[in-house]
Motif scaffolding. Structure first.
Motif, PDB file in Angstrom:
ATOM      1  N   ASP A  88       0.759  -1.216  -0.013  1.00  0.00           N
ATOM      2  CA  ASP A  88      -0.048   0.021   0.004  1.00  0.00           C
ATOM      3  C   ASP A  88       0.832   1.305  -0.079  1.00  0.00           C
ATOM      4  OD1 ASP A  88      -2.372  -1.434  -0.012  1.00  0.00           O
ATOM      5  OD2 ASP A  88      -2.361  -1.495   2.336  1.00  0.00           O
ATOM      6  N   ARG A  89       2.044   1.235   0.629  1.00  0.00           N
ATOM      7  CA  ARG A  89       2.610   2.545   0.753  1.00  0.00           C
ATOM      8  C   ARG A  89       3.912   2.083  -0.242  1.00  0.00           C
ATOM      9  NH1 ARG A  89       4.312   4.635   6.411  1.00  0.00           N
ATOM     10  NH2 ARG A  89       5.278   6.249   4.979  1.00  0.00           N
ATOM     11  N   ARG A  90       4.371   3.253  -0.697  1.00  0.00           N
ATOM     12  CA  ARG A  90       5.604   3.222  -1.733  1.00  0.00           C
ATOM     13  C   ARG A  90       6.428   4.338  -1.523  1.00  0.00           C
ATOM     14  NH1 ARG A  90       0.816   2.181  -4.397  1.00  0.00           N
ATOM     15  NH2 ARG A  90       0.567  -0.003  -5.134  1.00  0.00           N
ATOM     16  N   PHE A  91       7.623   4.133  -1.577  1.00  0.00           N
ATOM     17  CA  PHE A  91       8.793   4.938  -1.669  1.00  0.00           C
ATOM     18  C   PHE A  91       9.009   5.910  -2.508  1.00  0.00           C
ATOM     19  CE2 PHE A  91      13.154   6.651  -1.650  1.00  0.00           C
ATOM     20  CZ  PHE A  91      13.244   7.192  -0.455  1.00  0.00           C
ATOM     21  N   TYR A  92       8.950   5.656  -3.661  1.00  0.00           N
ATOM     22  CA  TYR A  92       8.697   6.244  -4.990  1.00  0.00           C
ATOM     23  C   TYR A  92       7.428   6.721  -5.428  1.00  0.00           C
ATOM     24  CZ  TYR A  92      13.652   4.721  -5.201  1.00  0.00           C
ATOM     25  OH  TYR A  92      15.043   4.376  -4.938  1.00  0.00           O
ATOM     26  N   ASP A  93       7.491   7.655  -6.263  1.00  0.00           N
ATOM     27  CA  ASP A  93       5.903   8.443  -6.572  1.00  0.00           C
ATOM     28  C   ASP A  93       5.300   7.376  -7.927  1.00  0.00           C
ATOM     29  OD1 ASP A  93       6.223  10.359  -4.934  1.00  0.00           O
ATOM     30  OD2 ASP A  93       7.349  11.649  -6.138  1.00  0.00           O
ATOM     31  N   TRP A  94       4.664   6.462  -7.475  1.00  0.00           N
ATOM     32  CA  TRP A  94       4.023   5.511  -8.271  1.00  0.00           C
ATOM     33  C   TRP A  94       2.568   5.914  -8.411  1.00  0.00           C
ATOM     34  CZ3 TRP A  94       6.151   2.167 -12.136  1.00  0.00           C
ATOM     35  CH2 TRP A  94       7.367   1.656 -11.798  1.00  0.00           C
ATOM     36  N   SER A  95       1.869   6.217  -9.490  1.00  0.00           N
ATOM     37  CA  SER A  95       0.576   6.106  -9.595  1.00  0.00           C
ATOM     38  C   SER A  95      -0.139   4.726  -9.769  1.00  0.00           C
ATOM     39  CB  SER A  95       0.079   7.151 -10.572  1.00  0.00           C
ATOM     40  OG  SER A  95       0.386   6.652 -12.299  1.00  0.00           O
ATOM     41  N   ASP A  96      -1.352   4.953  -9.325  1.00  0.00           N
ATOM     42  CA  ASP A  96      -2.011   3.368  -9.652  1.00  0.00           C
ATOM     43  C   ASP A  96      -2.341   3.066 -11.143  1.00  0.00           C
ATOM     44  OD1 ASP A  96      -2.392   2.968  -7.148  1.00  0.00           O
ATOM     45  OD2 ASP A  96      -4.473   4.159  -7.075  1.00  0.00           O
ATOM     46  N   GLU A  97      -2.163   4.163 -12.076  1.00  0.00           N
ATOM     47  CA  GLU A  97      -2.396   4.058 -13.352  1.00  0.00           C
ATOM     48  C   GLU A  97      -0.939   3.469 -14.152  1.00  0.00           C
ATOM     49  OE1 GLU A  97      -3.032   7.089 -12.250  1.00  0.00           O
ATOM     50  OE2 GLU A  97      -5.333   6.586 -12.085  1.00  0.00           O
ATOM     51  N   GLU A  98       0.165   3.841 -13.442  1.00  0.00           N
ATOM     52  CA  GLU A  98       1.353   3.443 -13.809  1.00  0.00           C
ATOM     53  C   GLU A  98       1.802   1.970 -13.514  1.00  0.00           C
ATOM     54  OE1 GLU A  98       4.561   7.048 -13.558  1.00  0.00           O
ATOM     55  OE2 GLU A  98       3.755   6.424 -11.966  1.00  0.00           O
ATOM     56  N   ILE A  99       0.943   1.625 -12.221  1.00  0.00           N
ATOM     57  CA  ILE A  99       1.299   0.205 -11.837  1.00  0.00           C
ATOM     58  C   ILE A  99       0.256  -0.663 -12.443  1.00  0.00           C
ATOM     59  CG2 ILE A  99       1.038  -1.066  -9.778  1.00  0.00           C
ATOM     60  CD1 ILE A  99       1.599   1.241  -8.040  1.00  0.00           C
ATOM     61  N   ASP A 100      -0.911  -0.250 -12.771  1.00  0.00           N
ATOM     62  CA  ASP A 100      -1.684  -1.117 -13.624  1.00  0.00           C
ATOM     63  C   ASP A 100      -1.066  -1.384 -14.943  1.00  0.00           C
ATOM     64  OD1 ASP A 100      -3.441  -1.094 -11.705  1.00  0.00           O
ATOM     65  OD2 ASP A 100      -4.787   0.251 -12.452  1.00  0.00           O
ATOM     66  N   ARG A 101      -0.281  -0.613 -15.538  1.00  0.00           N
ATOM     67  CA  ARG A 101       0.098  -0.667 -16.802  1.00  0.00           C
ATOM     68  C   ARG A 101       1.486  -1.535 -16.907  1.00  0.00           C
ATOM     69  NH1 ARG A 101      -0.491   5.133 -17.610  1.00  0.00           N
ATOM     70  NH2 ARG A 101       1.378   5.272 -17.115  1.00  0.00           N
ATOM     71  N   LEU A 102       2.015  -2.001 -15.912  1.00  0.00           N
ATOM     72  CA  LEU A 102       3.273  -2.893 -15.642  1.00  0.00           C
ATOM     73  C   LEU A 102       3.169  -4.049 -16.263  1.00  0.00           C
ATOM     74  CD1 LEU A 102       4.831  -1.275 -12.420  1.00  0.00           C
ATOM     75  CD2 LEU A 102       5.725  -0.912 -14.867  1.00  0.00           C
TER      76      LEU A 102
END
Length: 105
Positions: A88-102
Motif C-alpha cells: 500500500d505504501r511506496r517510497f517512489y512516486d508511483w501512480s495507480d495507473e502506472e502500476i496497472d500498466r506494468l
C-alpha cells in the motif's frame, strides 16, 4: 605569510559551501532512509525502483536478451512489480495507473 582579504573570503566561502552541501546531503539521505525504515516497519516489502529506473531496466532487458545478467535483471524487474502490486505504501512516486500498466518480462 599574510593572506589578503580576498583569499580569506574565498577560503571562508569554500569551507561554508563544502560543509553546507555535505550537511544538506547527509540530512536528506538520513530522512530518506528514515522513511524507508518507516515503510518497512509497516509492511515487509518495498518498491525498489522509481518509475524511470524500472522503465530503463525494462529497456535494457529488451535491448540485451543475450546478456549473461539478463535473467537477474528480469528477476529484479518482476520482483519490483510484485512489490508494487502487493503493498500500500511506496517510497517512489508511483501512480495507480502506472502500476496497472506494468508487465512482467
Amino acid at each position: 605569510m599574510v593572506l589578503t582579504a580576498e583569499v580569506i573570503g574565498m577560503l571562508v566561502f569554500t569551507l561554508a559551501a563544502f560543509w553546507g552541501l555535505a550537511t544538506w546531503s547527509l540530512v536528506r539521505t538520513m530522512r530518506q532512509e528514515g522513511r524507508k525504515v518507516e515503510i518497512l516497519e509497516q509492511q515487509d516489502r518495498m518498491d525498489t525502483y522509481s518509475p524511470e529506473a524500472l522503465a530503463e531496466l525494462r529497456e535494457w532487458i529488451q535491448a540485451n536478451p543475450d546478456d549473461p545478467l539478463v535473467d537477474d535483471a528480469r528477476r529484479r524487474h518482476n520482483e519490483c512489480i510484485e512489490a508494487l502490486e502487493e503493498t500500500d505504501r511506496r517510497f517512489y512516486d508511483w501512480s495507480d495507473e502506472e502500476i496497472d500498466r506494468l508487465e512482467r518480462v
